[in-house]
Structure formats: C-alpha cells, structure tokens
Design a protein around this motif. Sequence first.
Motif, PDB file in Angstrom:
ATOM      1  N   LEU A 381      42.913  26.062  46.032  1.00 57.60           N
ATOM      2  CA  LEU A 381      43.636  25.988  44.762  1.00 57.60           C
ATOM      3  C   LEU A 381      43.481  27.296  44.002  1.00 57.60           C
ATOM      4  N   LYS A 382      42.319  27.910  44.095  1.00 60.53           N
ATOM      5  CA  LYS A 382      42.099  29.207  43.451  1.00 60.53           C
ATOM      6  C   LYS A 382      43.091  30.239  44.001  1.00 60.53           C
ATOM      7  N   THR A 383      43.285  30.216  45.315  1.00 66.45           N
ATOM      8  CA  THR A 383      44.247  31.126  45.932  1.00 66.45           C
ATOM      9  C   THR A 383      45.651  30.857  45.425  1.00 66.45           C
ATOM     10  N   MET A 384      46.017  29.574  45.300  1.00 67.72           N
ATOM     11  CA  MET A 384      47.353  29.234  44.836  1.00 67.72           C
ATOM     12  C   MET A 384      47.551  29.624  43.364  1.00 67.72           C
ATOM     13  N   ALA A 385      46.499  29.537  42.575  1.00 70.61           N
ATOM     14  CA  ALA A 385      46.586  29.994  41.186  1.00 70.61           C
ATOM     15  C   ALA A 385      46.827  31.503  41.149  1.00 70.61           C
ATOM     16  N   ALA A 386      46.150  32.225  42.034  1.00 70.91           N
ATOM     17  CA  ALA A 386      46.350  33.673  42.112  1.00 70.91           C
ATOM     18  C   ALA A 386      47.779  33.994  42.543  1.00 70.91           C
ATOM     19  N   VAL A 387      48.322  33.219  43.481  1.00 70.08           N
ATOM     20  CA  VAL A 387      49.709  33.414  43.902  1.00 70.08           C
ATOM     21  C   VAL A 387      50.649  33.215  42.717  1.00 70.08           C
ATOM     22  N   SER A 388      50.409  32.178  41.930  1.00 72.14           N
ATOM     23  CA  SER A 388      51.242  31.901  40.754  1.00 72.14           C
ATOM     24  C   SER A 388      51.179  33.056  39.759  1.00 72.14           C
ATOM     25  N   ILE A 389      49.999  33.601  39.551  1.00 67.16           N
ATOM     26  CA  ILE A 389      49.836  34.717  38.615  1.00 67.16           C
ATOM     27  C   ILE A 389      50.634  35.930  39.078  1.00 67.16           C
ATOM     28  N   THR A 390      50.534  36.239  40.359  1.00 64.91           N
ATOM     29  CA  THR A 390      51.179  37.452  40.864  1.00 64.91           C
ATOM     30  C   THR A 390      52.692  37.303  40.992  1.00 64.91           C
ATOM     31  N   PHE A 402      44.709  44.254  32.891  1.00 64.23           N
ATOM     32  CA  PHE A 402      43.254  44.416  32.834  1.00 64.23           C
ATOM     33  C   PHE A 402      42.553  43.061  32.753  1.00 64.23           C
ATOM     34  N   ASP A 403      43.174  42.131  32.028  1.00 64.58           N
ATOM     35  CA  ASP A 403      42.630  40.767  32.007  1.00 64.58           C
ATOM     36  C   ASP A 403      42.749  40.123  33.391  1.00 64.58           C
ATOM     37  N   ILE A 404      43.868  40.385  34.063  1.00 68.97           N
ATOM     38  CA  ILE A 404      44.060  39.848  35.412  1.00 68.97           C
ATOM     39  C   ILE A 404      43.060  40.470  36.376  1.00 68.97           C
ATOM     40  N   LEU A 405      42.825  41.766  36.233  1.00 68.43           N
ATOM     41  CA  LEU A 405      41.849  42.452  37.076  1.00 68.43           C
ATOM     42  C   LEU A 405      40.455  41.873  36.865  1.00 68.43           C
ATOM     43  N   SER A 406      40.101  41.653  35.605  1.00 63.26           N
ATOM     44  CA  SER A 406      38.792  41.080  35.299  1.00 63.26           C
ATOM     45  C   SER A 406      38.651  39.679  35.901  1.00 63.26           C
ATOM     46  N   ALA A 407      39.730  38.885  35.804  1.00 63.35           N
ATOM     47  CA  ALA A 407      39.708  37.546  36.404  1.00 63.35           C
ATOM     48  C   ALA A 407      39.556  37.649  37.918  1.00 63.35           C
ATOM     49  N   GLY A 408      40.201  38.636  38.521  1.00 64.17           N
ATOM     50  CA  GLY A 408      40.080  38.841  39.955  1.00 64.17           C
ATOM     51  C   GLY A 408      38.654  39.171  40.353  1.00 64.17           C
ATOM     52  N   TRP A 409      38.005  40.017  39.572  1.00 64.04           N
ATOM     53  CA  TRP A 409      36.604  40.348  39.855  1.00 64.04           C
ATOM     54  C   TRP A 409      35.706  39.125  39.678  1.00 64.04           C
ATOM     55  N   SER A 413      38.862  37.437  43.772  1.00 67.35           N
ATOM     56  CA  SER A 413      40.223  37.313  44.272  1.00 67.35           C
ATOM     57  C   SER A 413      40.813  38.702  44.503  1.00 67.35           C
ATOM     58  N   GLU A 414      40.828  39.131  45.749  1.00 68.96           N
ATOM     59  CA  GLU A 414      41.382  40.450  46.069  1.00 68.96           C
ATOM     60  C   GLU A 414      42.871  40.513  45.747  1.00 68.96           C
ATOM     61  N   ARG A 415      43.543  39.404  45.870  1.00 68.74           N
ATOM     62  CA  ARG A 415      44.982  39.382  45.566  1.00 68.74           C
ATOM     63  C   ARG A 415      45.228  39.826  44.129  1.00 68.74           C
TER      64      ARG A 415
END
Length: 516
Positions: A381-390, A402-409, A413-415
């Motif tokens: 589900l985390k991966t699917m949330a990342a897909v939705s964001i991108t 930058f907020d998205i980058l911070s969330a990725g770290w 989430s490399e995506r």
Amino acid sequence: MSTAKNFIELCYWCRVGDTENVDRLVSTGVDLNGVDEFDNTPLFLASLCGHEDLVNLLLQRGAVCDRDRYEGARCVYGALTDTIRNILLRYDISKAVDVKQPFATHISLQLQDSTNTPFDIFFSFNGQPLLKAHRFLLASRSAYFANKLNGPWAGKQIIHMPHERFKAAFEIILKYIYLIPTLHDIYPEDYKILKAICLKLQLADFYDSLNELCKTRDSSERAHLMAESQFLFTEHARIQMKNFVKAIVSQKREYKEAPNGIKSVEGDITCCSSFPDVLISLSDEANQKTLIYPSHRSILMRADYFRIMFHSNFSESTHYSQHRNLYAGDNVELPVLKFPSKNDDVACVILNYLYYDETEVPSRVAMDVLTAADALCLDRLKTMAAVSITQSSSLLRLTTPFDILSAGWDTRSERLEHYAAKVIARDLVHYGKHPKLKEAILESSARIKSRQETDTIELVDDIRYYLLRKYEIDIDDVHDLEAEGFSETLMRPELVRYSSDIQLLDSILKELNLEA
C-alpha cells in the motif's frame, strides 16, 4: 475510471513494464485475460516486451496461459527471452493461481491457520469434529448466512447441522467462501448435493460454475473453466467485502473521553451486524472527536504491525493488552487499538486495502496514507500511495517537491526520491532560488554512510540525470560539451540550456562548500 479505460491503461503499463501500476490496476478487478483491439492479452504484451517480473506478477494475479489455446500459444512463442518462455512453459493452468493474490491468500489463511485467526462460530454434524468459521466472513459472503447470524443463530457459538452426510459438501462450501480452490477436488457424484446447497445458501457464482463443469468433458476446457471460475470467485468476494466495509464505516461511532474510559454517545458498537472482535480508535483532531470503527482481528493481521502487536511481548502488545477492556458494550468487551492516523479518509483507505485489497489511493490523502502505511508495515500500500503521489497533476499545488523528498526519505521510497529530483530538474531556475533546495542537498550529503573519494550526493546525481532527460541529451553530449567548451555549442540550444542549469546547480554546491 471505467473498466474499459482501466484495461487500456493496463495494456500500456504491460508494454512499458511498470509492475507497480499493473498491480494497482489488477486490484480494481480489471480482466487480466481480456484482449485489446489487436487481440493482445496483457500477458502477451508483457512476455513480448521482455518484462520477466511483470510476467510472473500477471500469472500470480490470475492471468491464464493455456498452451492449448490460441492466446496461450502466442504468449509462449512470442516471448522475448528464453527465461520468460520457460516461465510460461512451466506454468500449469490446473494450479489455483488466484490463491497467490494477496487478498485471496489472506482470506484463505484465515481458515487454514487457527493460531492467527480466532474462530467465533462452529458447525457440528451429529457430534462429529466441528467445522470452524468466522461470523463476519460468512455474513459478508452469503446473504443466507447474514440473515441466520442476525436472526436464529444470533448469540450461538455452535450450530448443530441436520445431516451428517452434508458434512463433506459443507466443508467444500466453506473452502469456497474462504477462496481456497476446491473445484479440482470435487467428484462427479458430489455435484448434485453441492448445487442444492448452493441454491439454499444463495451462492450463485459457485452454482453456475458447477453447472458449467457438469456439461464440460474436455480436460483442457475444464482446466480453463476452473481457473476462470476461481478468478471470478475472488473478484466477487472482493465486491462483497467492499460492500461489507461500507457497512463497517457506516457503523462507526463517535466517542468522548470519560473518567471510566471511552464512552459511546451513539450506542453500543459491539452488537452491530458486522460482528466485530476488535475496535479501531482514531483521534480526528480536525473535528475534535474520537471515532471508533468495528473491525476484525484476522483482517487487521494482514498488517505486520498489528500481527506483531497481537503476538509479541513488545511494548505495543502490552499496551494493547492493558486496554482490552477500554470499552465495554452491553454484552461484550472488546479491545481498542489506536490507529496511526488522525484522518478519517486515511482510515477508510487503509480499511479498504486490508479488507478487499483496494490499492487506488486518492492523491489528496496520498501523503498521509504513505505515512500510515509505513507505520503499519504495509509495504504494498505504501508503494501504491507513492504511485498516486507521482501521478497526481494537482498535488504540487498543495505541497512542494521537498516535502515529497522528505517523505520519500522517511518511508524509504526511492520512487518519491526520484520523482522529487525530476520535479526539481524540470524547473531548476525556479527551485534553485528555494531555500529548501540547499537544505535538501545538505541532508542528502549527510545521508552518505561512509564518504570516499568516489562518493556523490544522491539528490544531486538524480537532478543531473533528469536534466539529461529534460533536454533529451546523452552523456556523450556532455563529454563533448566539456571537451569543446561552451562557445562551441551555441548552435545546439538544448546543450546551452543544459549547461546553464548545470552551472546553476554547481554554484549552489560551491556556496554550500560541497563537491559532487
């Protein structure tokens, strides 16, 4: 999104080889064995384009590769690599592929693994060993069971069945309800009694499949029909569980703190028709209220976080045990679990995923779902949330890369890391003036575990890569630029713009006293 559009998009991602987007679309119930305007199945497109991981995923999710049929033969002979061809050749259509789906697997395990799934109803046949089940699952899968459990069987733990000779057939029915493939195990002499039970229990899809199998003699056709039937059983179950979750959400209650614990202001939740054995507590700070959802331990254990809580000696488990009696209904005491989110919409997304494998994450809550899924150890589900964001065209109006980058770290989430770098590179002139870019570069620099001469700053490397993509130039062009000098490139505008962006990025690094 309509079913037809979903299928068109599925075929596109199968050609491209994006397993995450294919997995997302599979969860919408799209037909994996349909064909596009050129008579291509998704499996054929994936095998033709050489996407090995995607071929495995499609097979696991229910794609059929019957070598005796035209579509299956095309997949085998059109496979780009020998490895993919061997995967398809080893694939046995007689196997129950649908049980490998995450949703079907979890439902099946509830009947097979009694250590993790506390049963709450038992069926006795003339004193013979009891058949065990879960009330909520019976009620969600059969209107007959729902009526019985809310009527004559209410409050009963053991149900005495009338005829012992029905025990074997009833056991097959339970396997069907729990999505355990059983069509291959049914003997011809059992069809009549099974069809009669299906009519009584209002199990139309199982009845129809049995009816078709009675009329089919060819072994290949029967195998194909069984595989298709099992896929349809799974999709029907997902629809039923979707409706069941709607009932759960409609039965949530608003509570307020009281000296003796949480006190309902809307009535008892433990006696609702969803038959809960655990409650989920969500503190909705925006509306200054606490919401309680009726839920089921066996479903929540799909999340590793809850599984560990139920079975370990960690502090979270101790906290769970200490609050088992936090809420007492009229007749039942249920444990209350705190949900790692403060948003009602996020809770619904999580419940939808846990109960029926819904992986469509609305972009407006995708960031919060990402954080909650990470806390619950729900990697898919985390991966699917990342897909939705991108893939959201509007999210950047509400947040920054930058907020998205911070969330990725934060969520590993490399995506999201790559997406943030791509957005920054797309408009480096704008983001180069943003103070958070410098902060992000410094943080990325600090994330290097052991610095060596060859170490680079990952964010900077990603930005440089996406600058190449932005201007559609390759590394050889960059080498020519460095060798010939800037003045020699004036006739190539894309290199001029690329050089300008690189100089801007280098100036930021120089200002930060960094070499990358």
